[in-house]
Design an enzyme around this catalytic site. Structure first.
Site, PDB file in Angstrom:
ATOM      1  N   SER A 158     -64.807 -75.322 -35.541  1.00 23.11           N
ATOM      2  CA  SER A 158     -63.657 -76.194 -35.815  1.00 23.11           C
ATOM      3  C   SER A 158     -62.747 -75.380 -36.725  1.00 23.11           C
ATOM      4  O   SER A 158     -63.227 -74.493 -37.448  1.00 23.11           O
ATOM      5  CB  SER A 158     -64.118 -77.452 -36.565  1.00 23.11           C
ATOM      6  OG  SER A 158     -63.003 -78.156 -37.089  1.00 23.11           O
TER       7      SER A 158
ATOM      8  N   TYR B  74     -68.447 -82.523 -43.215  1.00 21.11           N
ATOM      9  CA  TYR B  74     -67.974 -81.839 -41.999  1.00 21.11           C
ATOM     10  C   TYR B  74     -67.440 -80.452 -42.351  1.00 21.11           C
ATOM     11  O   TYR B  74     -67.816 -79.458 -41.729  1.00 21.11           O
ATOM     12  CB  TYR B  74     -66.880 -82.677 -41.326  1.00 21.11           C
ATOM     13  CG  TYR B  74     -66.467 -82.175 -39.961  1.00 21.11           C
ATOM     14  CD1 TYR B  74     -67.308 -82.321 -38.862  1.00 21.11           C
ATOM     15  CD2 TYR B  74     -65.230 -81.559 -39.762  1.00 21.11           C
ATOM     16  CE1 TYR B  74     -66.940 -81.853 -37.604  1.00 21.11           C
ATOM     17  CE2 TYR B  74     -64.848 -81.091 -38.511  1.00 21.11           C
ATOM     18  CZ  TYR B  74     -65.706 -81.253 -37.434  1.00 21.11           C
ATOM     19  OH  TYR B  74     -65.329 -80.781 -36.185  1.00 21.11           O
TER      20      TYR B  74
HETATM   21  N1  LIG Z   1     -62.277 -83.416 -31.274  1.00 21.40           N
HETATM   22  C1  LIG Z   1     -61.805 -82.600 -32.205  1.00 21.40           C
HETATM   23  O1  LIG Z   1     -60.688 -82.799 -32.721  1.00 21.40           O
HETATM   24  C2  LIG Z   1     -62.607 -81.381 -32.621  1.00 21.40           C
HETATM   25  C3  LIG Z   1     -61.943 -80.380 -33.342  1.00 21.40           C
HETATM   26  C4  LIG Z   1     -62.651 -79.263 -33.738  1.00 21.40           C
HETATM   27  C5  LIG Z   1     -63.990 -79.148 -33.427  1.00 21.40           C
HETATM   28  N2  LIG Z   1     -64.616 -80.136 -32.722  1.00 21.40           N
HETATM   29  C6  LIG Z   1     -66.046 -79.948 -32.441  1.00 21.40           C
HETATM   30  O2  LIG Z   1     -66.238 -79.970 -31.044  1.00 21.40           O
HETATM   31  C7  LIG Z   1     -67.572 -80.359 -30.744  1.00 21.40           C
HETATM   32  C8  LIG Z   1     -67.540 -81.424 -29.673  1.00 21.40           C
HETATM   33  O3  LIG Z   1     -66.876 -82.558 -30.187  1.00 21.40           O
HETATM   34  P1  LIG Z   1     -65.973 -83.559 -29.312  1.00 21.40           P
HETATM   35  O4  LIG Z   1     -64.677 -83.680 -29.992  1.00 21.40           O
HETATM   36  O5  LIG Z   1     -66.048 -83.185 -27.879  1.00 21.40           O
HETATM   37  O6  LIG Z   1     -66.758 -84.904 -29.628  1.00 21.40           O
HETATM   38  P2  LIG Z   1     -67.376 -86.044 -28.693  1.00 21.40           P
HETATM   39  O7  LIG Z   1     -67.787 -87.094 -29.653  1.00 21.40           O
HETATM   40  O8  LIG Z   1     -66.439 -86.380 -27.583  1.00 21.40           O
HETATM   41  O9  LIG Z   1     -68.641 -85.326 -28.065  1.00 21.40           O
HETATM   42  C9  LIG Z   1     -69.739 -84.946 -28.832  1.00 21.40           C
HETATM   43  C10 LIG Z   1     -70.978 -85.188 -27.995  1.00 21.40           C
HETATM   44  O10 LIG Z   1     -72.093 -84.661 -28.716  1.00 21.40           O
HETATM   45  C11 LIG Z   1     -73.175 -85.561 -28.541  1.00 21.40           C
HETATM   46  N3  LIG Z   1     -74.134 -85.346 -29.619  1.00 21.40           N
HETATM   47  C12 LIG Z   1     -74.021 -85.696 -30.927  1.00 21.40           C
HETATM   48  N4  LIG Z   1     -75.124 -85.315 -31.605  1.00 21.40           N
HETATM   49  C13 LIG Z   1     -75.937 -84.702 -30.706  1.00 21.40           C
HETATM   50  C14 LIG Z   1     -77.204 -84.092 -30.791  1.00 21.40           C
HETATM   51  N5  LIG Z   1     -77.877 -84.046 -31.950  1.00 21.40           N
HETATM   52  N6  LIG Z   1     -77.744 -83.556 -29.665  1.00 21.40           N
HETATM   53  C15 LIG Z   1     -77.096 -83.614 -28.475  1.00 21.40           C
HETATM   54  N7  LIG Z   1     -75.889 -84.203 -28.333  1.00 21.40           N
HETATM   55  C16 LIG Z   1     -75.309 -84.729 -29.435  1.00 21.40           C
HETATM   56  C17 LIG Z   1     -72.545 -86.936 -28.528  1.00 21.40           C
HETATM   57  O11 LIG Z   1     -73.378 -87.890 -27.889  1.00 21.40           O
HETATM   58  C18 LIG Z   1     -71.235 -86.664 -27.760  1.00 21.40           C
HETATM   59  O12 LIG Z   1     -71.370 -86.909 -26.362  1.00 21.40           O
HETATM   60  C19 LIG Z   1     -68.180 -80.800 -32.073  1.00 21.40           C
HETATM   61  O13 LIG Z   1     -68.999 -79.779 -32.597  1.00 21.40           O
HETATM   62  C20 LIG Z   1     -66.967 -81.026 -32.948  1.00 21.40           C
HETATM   63  O14 LIG Z   1     -67.259 -80.892 -34.314  1.00 21.40           O
HETATM   64  C21 LIG Z   1     -63.952 -81.248 -32.326  1.00 21.40           C
END
Ligand SMILES: NC(=O)c1ccc[n+]([C@@H]2O[C@H](COP(=O)([O-])OP(=O)(O)OC[C@H]3O[C@@H](n4cnc5c(N)ncnc54)[C@H](O)[C@@H]3O)[C@@H](O)[C@H]2O)c1
Length: 254
Positions: free
Chosen positions: A132, A145
């Site tokens: 991130s 976070y």
């Molecule tokens: N959305 C944003 O703005 C953003 C920005 C920067 C980084 N990220 C990072 O991207 C990654 C994906 O996030 P996203 O935005 O797609 O979120 P999301 O909530 O759409 O998807 C995350 C998925 O991870 C699954 N999950 C959570 N804990 C888990 C575990 N212990 N084992 C297996 N699955 C698990 C959840 O069920 C969910 O389906 C994360 O690491 C997040 O920190 C997101």
């Protein structure tokens, strides 16, 4: 198309939706065989069905062996993507801090421990960490976070510098806002600092694939993050004052 990915065995954790699902779709479109992991078995199954992949549901912390079996013995690419958006301050509570460490950092460490012996023996393997921009900068209102994403970035960096001469490739993806369920749940701080420049999960997959083609460690789907990261390193007090202005704006709007 990235030729090496044709027929490759790829694992994407947290791929039941959001960025993980976009990565899984993209790897499948490149001809890879994809293991779709998520804690939510139904969502993992739906994405696997859609892309002709294999669902391996469960906690991302312990799925390497099951994924390797599902792929017939070899994992070529591992995307440590599952994450939790643990918000709050120093007082977020022990359980919130512990979950953030477990999912955002230790799941990556455990996966690497399970993958490295085979990768070092074969002289190849690719570890993709969805970090991130909070891992390079800091997210307003979200101490667990920010701290654990710094940890995820540090671990990816350590993996890369330690094993690059032995054929292991590492990529750290550091986006700001991406339109997923996680962003929608980030509340007023996300609305203030992430929503205005939010991109689609597919844009993150595109950025990763450009980075793979160019053999780059740091993947910045929002290119402006490079300038913020430089400013943080070069003039930390000015950067902190600017961030504090955003903090005060957020507090005023609460
Ligand atoms: N959305 C944003 O703005 C953003 C920005 C920067 C980084 N990220 C990072 O991207 C990654 C994906 O996030 P996203 O935005 O797609 O979120 P999301 O909530 O759409 O998807 C995350 C998925 O991870 C699954 N999950 C959570 N804990 C888990 C575990 N212990 N084992 C297996 N699955 C698990 C959840 O069920 C969910 O389906 C994360 O690491 C997040 O920190 C997101």
């Amino acid at each position: 198309m990235v030729e090496a990915l044709q027929g490759a065995g790829v694992v994407v954790t947290g791929a039941g939706g959001g960025i993980g699902a976009a990565l899984a779709r993209r790897f499948a479109a490149e001809g890879a065989r994809v293991v779709v992991n998520d804690l939510d078995a139904e969502r993992a199954g739906a994405v696997a069905d859609e892309i002709g992949g294999i669902a391996v549901p469960g906690d991302a912390s312990g799925i390497v062996e099951a994924a390797r079996d599902a792929l017939g013995g070899t994992v070529d690419v591992y995307c440590a993507n599952a994450g939790v958006a643990s918000g709050g301050s120093e007082a977020a509570g022990e359980s919130v801090w512990a979950l953030a460490w477990d999912v955002n950092v230790m799941a990556h460490v455990r996966a690497a421990e399970a993958l490295l012996p085979d990768w070092l023996e074969r002289g190849g393997g690719r570890f993709v960490s969805t970090v991130s921009a909070a891992g390079l900068l800091t997210m307003i209102g979200a101490a667990p976070y920010s701290v654990t994403k710094h940890g995820a970035y540090a671990f990816a960096e350590w993996l890369s510098l330690t094993y690059r001469h032995r054929g292991v490739k590492v990529h750290a993806i550091c986006p700001q806002g991406v339109r997923t369920d996680m962003l929608a749940a980030t509340g007023s701080a996300g609305d203030l600092v992430l929503q205005p420049t939010a991109i689609e999960p597919e844009d993150v997959a595109d950025a990763l694939f450009r980075g793979i083609e160019e053999d780059r460690f740091l993947i910045l789907p929002h290119p402006e993050v490079a300038g913020y990261y430089q400013a943080r390193a070069a003039t930390p007090d000015r950067w902190l004052s600017n961030m504090n202005h955003i903090q005060q704006k957020w507090e005023a709007g609460q």
